[in-house]
Enzyme design. Sequence first.
Site, PDB file in Angstrom:
ATOM      1  N   HIS A  52       0.799  -1.219   0.000  1.00 51.25           N
ATOM      2  CA  HIS A  52       0.000   0.000   0.000  1.00 51.25           C
ATOM      3  C   HIS A  52       0.838   1.277   0.000  1.00 51.25           C
ATOM      4  CE1 HIS A  52      -3.600  -2.343   0.492  1.00 51.25           C
ATOM      5  NE2 HIS A  52      -3.155  -2.896   1.595  1.00 51.25           N
ATOM      6  N   GLU A 154      -6.144 -13.199   5.221  1.00 52.81           N
ATOM      7  CA  GLU A 154      -7.026 -12.041   5.252  1.00 52.81           C
ATOM      8  C   GLU A 154      -8.442 -12.350   4.778  1.00 52.81           C
ATOM      9  OE1 GLU A 154      -4.613  -8.362   4.130  1.00 52.81           O
ATOM     10  OE2 GLU A 154      -3.538  -9.923   3.020  1.00 52.81           O
ATOM     11  N   ASP A 180      -8.925  -6.331   5.833  1.00 50.57           N
ATOM     12  CA  ASP A 180      -9.366  -7.128   4.691  1.00 50.57           C
ATOM     13  C   ASP A 180     -10.273  -8.264   5.130  1.00 50.57           C
ATOM     14  OD1 ASP A 180      -8.282  -6.068   2.182  1.00 50.57           O
ATOM     15  OD2 ASP A 180      -6.344  -6.357   3.131  1.00 50.57           O
TER      16      ASP A 180
END
Length: 261
Positions: A52, A154, A180
Amino acid sequence: MTENRFPIDGRLPALLRGGQPLRGLFNGLPSPAIIEMCAYAGFDFVIIDNEHGSADLGVTEHMLRAARAAGIPPVVRCFEHDLPRILDMGASAVQVPMVQTVEQARRLAGMTRYPPLGARGSAFSTRAAGYGAFGGAGHTQRSNEGIAFIAMIETPEAIALAGDIAAVDGVDAVFIGPNDLAHAMGHGSDWNAEPVQRAIAQGLQAIAAAGKCPGIIALTPADEAKYGPLGARYFCNVSTSIITRALAQAASAGRDAAVRY
């Protein structure tokens, strides 16, 4: 040649096997200075977030240098296709998102280690091998012993396999991504929803039962107190959250001071 001269900081696998809690944080900011600040603040590790974050590979390498110079083990969160280059840059660990199956975990673990333990491609011209200065059998052994693989789970499907994924040879830790997971379970970003918390507890306990280190986001001491008894030891905060919160507090204090005076 003293151990601290080698480009790779090889302490993390032993720390993950130990019994002490470890505190680190995700950093998505492309800044070697932030990495140094994390070390000087006393964190046990730092995660350079290439999932990210915005750092390219050149900046990532500089952040790895900063970590080595400041004395903090650097983990890089990255996708599978970047693993070979991230490892050759000298990361102490790789943390791969969205690990869904035992087979995937086994393949990724193999990519982090040289034969006969894995299938990592060998080159001694890299930063990890000191550009050839520390190549050969010694580099191969140091890498196989001193680099960790951390799988991120996740989704509910991965939580159901948490113990099996953790049991794979070469998996040193398993980190549950709560945001997530909450989205995958239909709760948006509310990872404090009761069903999500039950899934997190299930996953942490299964990972610990498999003899591996469970990891989780812990933004507050209360989070550590909640997840620690479930087995969690690899606790992660987020650098941007810490910085933004501190900036907001400073801005608010400044406005209050302006009103008072």
